[in-house]
Write an enzyme that holds these catalytic residues in place. Structure first.
Site, PDB file in Angstrom:
ATOM      1  N   HIS A  68      17.128  47.569  76.520  1.00 34.06           N
ATOM      2  CA  HIS A  68      17.612  48.335  77.668  1.00 34.06           C
ATOM      3  C   HIS A  68      17.253  47.602  78.951  1.00 34.06           C
ATOM      4  O   HIS A  68      16.387  46.733  78.966  1.00 34.06           O
ATOM      5  CB  HIS A  68      17.142  49.796  77.662  1.00 34.06           C
ATOM      6  N   LYS A  69      17.990  47.958  79.996  1.00 36.73           N
ATOM      7  CA  LYS A  69      17.687  47.427  81.323  1.00 36.73           C
ATOM      8  C   LYS A  69      17.170  48.588  82.155  1.00 36.73           C
ATOM      9  O   LYS A  69      17.674  49.707  82.061  1.00 36.73           O
ATOM     10  CB  LYS A  69      18.934  46.841  81.994  1.00 36.73           C
ATOM     11  N   GLU A  70      16.143  48.293  82.960  1.00 37.97           N
ATOM     12  CA  GLU A  70      15.586  49.327  83.815  1.00 37.97           C
ATOM     13  C   GLU A  70      15.402  48.778  85.229  1.00 37.97           C
ATOM     14  O   GLU A  70      15.239  47.577  85.424  1.00 37.97           O
ATOM     15  CB  GLU A  70      14.262  49.857  83.263  1.00 37.97           C
ATOM     16  N   LYS A  82       4.851  54.560  90.742  1.00 40.29           N
ATOM     17  CA  LYS A  82       5.953  53.650  90.424  1.00 40.29           C
ATOM     18  C   LYS A  82       6.935  54.419  89.537  1.00 40.29           C
ATOM     19  O   LYS A  82       6.534  55.053  88.571  1.00 40.29           O
ATOM     20  CB  LYS A  82       5.403  52.438  89.662  1.00 40.29           C
TER      21      LYS A  82
END
Length: 160
Positions: A68-70, A82
């Protein structure tokens, strides 16, 4: 359907030391070195601040997905908070419209803090069967890796 899960872990180091790991890309490096959750973490954009995009490759069989991309959507050094959101793959492929993780380093006293990890998610009605996928196992593991590193570093500094 909206959901939220939280995990807390007390660490016997000052909050500022824990934030040095959580508030930077240092945590990603630790997680890859540990090798229990992530096979690889690539920085696609940014320097660790708000707007940074990471591509995380999970260890085989550790999740219902592999990549996945975050994106770091919030980085508050003063409050030691954060936030990141999955922007591609992962939970989004399972019918979630939102998957956000918030890390907070809460000062308990001069020599200890609490790592609080909160996951917020929203899943489409037709994918509600996947609501059981989110759990605190990964954020608990991340906190343990950080704690082990911080305690080991503190012991090394005290021995020097």
């Amino acid at each position: 359907m909206f959901g939220q899960l939280s995990h807390k872990l007390e660490v016997n180091v000052p909050a500022s030391e824990a934030w040095e790991i959580y508030g930077t890309l240092g945590l990603s490096k630790l997680l890859v070195e540990d090798g229990s959750a992530f096979e690889k973490i690539e920085i696609l954009e940014g320097d660790g601040g708000s707007g940074t995009i990471l591509k995380k490759t999970f260890m085989p069989g550790s999740h219902g997905f592999t990549v996945h991309k975050e994106k770091f959507t919030k980085l508050d050094n003063e409050k030691r908070v954060k936030e990141l959101e999955v922007i591609e793959g992962g939970y989004l492929d399972l019918g979630f419209t939102l998957f956000r993780v918030r890390f907070e380093i809460i000062e308990k006293d001069n020599d200890s803090c609490i790592i609080k990890s909160t996951m917020e998610y929203d899943v489409k009605e037709e994918a509600v069967a996947n609501i059981s996928y989110p759990n605190t196992d990964l954020v608990a593991k991340i906190a343990e890796v950080a704690k082990d590193y911080l305690i080991k570093n503190k012991a090394t500094e005290n021995a020097a």
